[in-house]
Design a protein around this motif. Structure first.
Motif, PDB file in Angstrom:
ATOM      1  N   ASP A  37       0.832  -1.210   0.000  1.00  0.00           N
ATOM      2  CA  ASP A  37       0.000   0.000   0.000  1.00  0.00           C
ATOM      3  C   ASP A  37       0.864   1.257   0.000  1.00  0.00           C
ATOM      4  OD1 ASP A  37      -2.146  -1.679   0.097  1.00  0.00           O
ATOM      5  OD2 ASP A  37      -2.681  -1.256   2.186  1.00  0.00           O
ATOM      6  N   TYR A  38       1.976   1.199   0.739  1.00  0.00           N
ATOM      7  CA  TYR A  38       2.857   2.361   0.790  1.00  0.00           C
ATOM      8  C   TYR A  38       3.224   2.807  -0.628  1.00  0.00           C
ATOM      9  CZ  TYR A  38       6.866   5.326   0.989  1.00  0.00           C
ATOM     10  OH  TYR A  38       7.703   6.384   0.769  1.00  0.00           O
ATOM     11  N   HIS A  39       3.626   1.840  -1.450  1.00  0.00           N
ATOM     12  CA  HIS A  39       4.099   2.186  -2.799  1.00  0.00           C
ATOM     13  C   HIS A  39       2.964   2.763  -3.652  1.00  0.00           C
ATOM     14  CE1 HIS A  39       6.933  -0.799  -1.217  1.00  0.00           C
ATOM     15  NE2 HIS A  39       7.842  -0.091  -1.848  1.00  0.00           N
ATOM     16  N   LEU A  40       1.781   2.193  -3.489  1.00  0.00           N
ATOM     17  CA  LEU A  40       0.639   2.696  -4.265  1.00  0.00           C
ATOM     18  C   LEU A  40       0.387   4.173  -3.945  1.00  0.00           C
ATOM     19  CD1 LEU A  40      -1.863   2.159  -6.114  1.00  0.00           C
ATOM     20  CD2 LEU A  40      -3.117   1.665  -4.007  1.00  0.00           C
ATOM     21  N   VAL A  41       0.384   4.487  -2.665  1.00  0.00           N
ATOM     22  CA  VAL A  41       0.074   5.872  -2.268  1.00  0.00           C
ATOM     23  C   VAL A  41       1.244   6.791  -2.640  1.00  0.00           C
ATOM     24  CG1 VAL A  41      -0.428   7.393  -0.322  1.00  0.00           C
ATOM     25  CG2 VAL A  41      -1.509   5.135  -0.462  1.00  0.00           C
ATOM     26  N   HIS A  42       2.454   6.329  -2.359  1.00  0.00           N
ATOM     27  CA  HIS A  42       3.638   7.150  -2.655  1.00  0.00           C
ATOM     28  C   HIS A  42       3.694   7.499  -4.145  1.00  0.00           C
ATOM     29  CE1 HIS A  42       7.792   8.433  -2.934  1.00  0.00           C
ATOM     30  NE2 HIS A  42       8.023   7.472  -3.808  1.00  0.00           N
ATOM     31  N   ALA A  87       0.554   0.584 -11.532  1.00  0.00           N
ATOM     32  CA  ALA A  87       0.530   1.045 -12.931  1.00  0.00           C
ATOM     33  C   ALA A  87      -0.890   1.483 -13.312  1.00  0.00           C
ATOM     34  CB  ALA A  87       1.028  -0.056 -13.855  1.00  0.00           C
ATOM     35  N   ARG A  88      -1.857   0.691 -12.885  1.00  0.00           N
ATOM     36  CA  ARG A  88      -3.259   0.988 -13.214  1.00  0.00           C
ATOM     37  C   ARG A  88      -3.659   2.344 -12.638  1.00  0.00           C
ATOM     38  NH1 ARG A  88      -4.861  -4.137 -12.126  1.00  0.00           N
ATOM     39  NH2 ARG A  88      -5.408  -3.631  -9.984  1.00  0.00           N
ATOM     40  N   PHE A  89      -3.271   2.592 -11.399  1.00  0.00           N
ATOM     41  CA  PHE A  89      -3.652   3.861 -10.759  1.00  0.00           C
ATOM     42  C   PHE A  89      -2.960   5.047 -11.433  1.00  0.00           C
ATOM     43  CE2 PHE A  89      -3.356   7.304  -7.680  1.00  0.00           C
ATOM     44  CZ  PHE A  89      -4.697   7.435  -7.331  1.00  0.00           C
ATOM     45  N   LEU A  90      -1.668   4.907 -11.715  1.00  0.00           N
ATOM     46  CA  LEU A  90      -0.937   6.014 -12.357  1.00  0.00           C
ATOM     47  C   LEU A  90      -1.619   6.389 -13.663  1.00  0.00           C
ATOM     48  CD1 LEU A  90       2.815   4.912 -11.868  1.00  0.00           C
ATOM     49  CD2 LEU A  90       1.444   6.438 -10.440  1.00  0.00           C
ATOM     50  N   LYS A  91      -1.963   5.371 -14.441  1.00  0.00           N
ATOM     51  CA  LYS A  91      -2.561   5.636 -15.762  1.00  0.00           C
ATOM     52  C   LYS A  91      -3.970   6.203 -15.633  1.00  0.00           C
ATOM     53  CE  LYS A  91      -1.622   1.699 -17.816  1.00  0.00           C
ATOM     54  NZ  LYS A  91      -1.401   0.774 -18.951  1.00  0.00           N
ATOM     55  N   ALA A  92      -4.699   5.745 -14.629  1.00  0.00           N
ATOM     56  CA  ALA A  92      -6.056   6.282 -14.418  1.00  0.00           C
ATOM     57  C   ALA A  92      -5.997   7.773 -14.084  1.00  0.00           C
ATOM     58  CB  ALA A  92      -6.756   5.516 -13.301  1.00  0.00           C
ATOM     59  N   GLN A  93      -4.878   8.204 -13.518  1.00  0.00           N
ATOM     60  CA  GLN A  93      -4.723   9.626 -13.171  1.00  0.00           C
ATOM     61  C   GLN A  93      -3.998  10.406 -14.267  1.00  0.00           C
ATOM     62  OE1 GLN A  93      -6.437  10.683 -10.674  1.00  0.00           O
ATOM     63  NE2 GLN A  93      -6.976   8.560 -10.146  1.00  0.00           N
ATOM     64  N   GLY A  94      -3.803   9.786 -15.424  1.00  0.00           N
ATOM     65  CA  GLY A  94      -3.280  10.527 -16.575  1.00  0.00           C
ATOM     66  C   GLY A  94      -1.775  10.522 -16.730  1.00  0.00           C
ATOM     67  N   ALA A  95      -1.054   9.847 -15.822  1.00  0.00           N
ATOM     68  CA  ALA A  95       0.405   9.754 -15.965  1.00  0.00           C
ATOM     69  C   ALA A  95       0.747   8.466 -16.706  1.00  0.00           C
ATOM     70  CB  ALA A  95       1.067   9.751 -14.593  1.00  0.00           C
ATOM     71  N   ALA A  96       1.882   8.462 -17.394  1.00  0.00           N
ATOM     72  CA  ALA A  96       2.390   7.203 -17.923  1.00  0.00           C
ATOM     73  C   ALA A  96       3.139   6.502 -16.787  1.00  0.00           C
ATOM     74  CB  ALA A  96       3.321   7.461 -19.109  1.00  0.00           C
TER      75      ALA A  96
END
Ligand code: FNR
Length: 369
Positions: A37-42, A87-96
């Motif tokens: 979880d830490y990595h996801l939020v970070h 990866a899924r979260f980063l892309k959902a927020q518009g970042a590669a």
């Protein structure tokens, strides 16, 4: 004005919404190499904060290739599944979404920075952090008191190339857009490139071509394993900053070979090869490594990323607008302010509406005060 910095850029089939990259930064917070979880939020904070590309920290392709027990890994499907969520979260927020693949070589088996930043020793056992056997091109220890690495055999090098390709396959299945191959900072592939740490007498050492051979074989294997519509980055230490070490000429030669292989971006860092006995002397000033990216852009056909004490959007804009680099990486300043990219846009239009809607109105309130 930061118009150029916030222009989208296409790399193969991937569009970055702007030229701001969060470079790989180890968090030393994984359990057996698995992200939590830490990595996801970070990492998620940087995507919410507007970066164009977020590259996850040095991620080991084999367990013994970790720097510390807290490093991320990608040597099994379970590791890939944990990263897929990020990866899924980063892309959902518009970042590669990017991930740096690496092997620590003679700088493996280290303490997490806050436990000393040296080689693992008996006192680390109390935390469950046992040292492990390390490998390198040649049996040259990092410094006095550090483990002496075993010399990699040709069979072990072939296996390692396979491990990099397998990790690339997992990164693809995890949904990443970008892979960066770690050839910098004294870790395994950098230590092959540098004459100071590669004393081999077989075809993987000696002259520049021999020293480049394993990094190029691995880059080729990654290019083959990685989809043709996704970009491949390589991070280098453009110079060692030590007498007898790698020079910019060596790096330009390496860049031309990488270009031929289909590497898209050279991420231009420096130093990190040696311990305190021969501390590298690359003077650190604002944008102190930008000249390396500029030289790569000028002298080769490969795109370049600048990194190192780029702290201010106007500074980053100038680097891009003057054509000194194609991408600008912001590391520690993004740790200090994960919204660095959004702040650089100078308004609230690009902010996630969950914050931007309110901030725009608050700005009106403040104006009326
Ligand atoms: C780093 N850096 C780094 N570099 C790399 O290639 N792989 C990595 O995993 C790491 N890990 C890492 C952790 C932390 C906490 C820091 C601060 C740095 C180097 C980083 O990517 C960058 O090149 C430098 O921090 C210089 O850029 P800034 O911070 O001056 O923008």
């Amino acid at each position: 004005m930061t118009a150029r910095l916030f222009e989208p850029v296409n790399l193969r089939g991937v569009t970055l919404r702007n030229r701001v990259v969060v470079p790989p930064m180890c968090q030393y917070s994984a359990e057996d190499g698995v992200a939590g979880d830490y990595h996801l939020v970070h990492y998620g904070r940087f995507a919410l904060g507007g970066a164009g590309l977020v590259i996850l920290e040095a991620t080991a392709v084999v367990p013994e290739g970790r720097i510390t027990h807290g490093d991320l890994g990608l040597w099994s499907e379970a590791h890939g599944e944990a990263l897929a969520r990020i990866a899924r979260f980063l892309k959902a927020q518009g970042a590669a979404a990017g991930v740096q693949l690496g092997h620590a070589g003679r700088k493996a088996s280290m303490q997490r920075p806050w436990y000393g930043n040296g080689p693992l020793g008996p006192e680390d056992l109390a935390r469950g952090d046992a040292p492990w056997e390390i490998v390198a091109p040649s049996p040259v220890a990092m410094d006095e008191g550090w483990l002496v690495p075993a010399e990699l055999t040709p069979a072990a090098m072939a296996a390692l190339t396979g491990a990099f390709a397998a990790a690339a396959g997992r990164a693809e299945r995890s949904g990443f857009d970008v892979i960066e191959l770690h050839c910098a900072h004294g870790y395994l592939l950098h230590s092959f490139l540098s004459p100071l740490t590669n004393h081999r007498t077989d075809g993987y050492g000696g002259d520049r071509a021999g020293r480049m051979r394993l990094p190029l074989e691995i880059a080729r294997a990654l290019r083959a394993a990685w989809p043709a519509d996704k970009p491949l980055f390589v991070r280098v230490s453009a110079v060692d900053g030590i007498e007898g070490g790698l020079t910019l000429d060596d790096t330009l030669a390496f860049a031309r070979e990488l270009e031929g292989i289909g590497v898209d971006v050279l991420d231009c860092s420096s130093g990190g090869l040696a311990g305190s006995a021969t501390a590298a002397r690359v003077r650190r000033d604002y944008g102190f490594q930008v000249g390396f990216a500029e030289a790569v852009k000028r002298e080769t056909g490969i795109a370049a990323m600048a990194v190192g004490l780029i702290v201010d959007p106007a500074q980053a804009e100038t680097i891009v607008a003057e054509g000194r680099a194609d991408l600008v990486a912001v590391g520690r300043e993004a740790l200090a302010d994960p919204n660095w990219a959004l702040r650089g846009t100078g308004g609230y239009a690009a902010w996630p509406q969950q914050a931007g809607w309110w901030l725009e109105r608050r700005a009106g309130d403040i104006e009326r005060l």
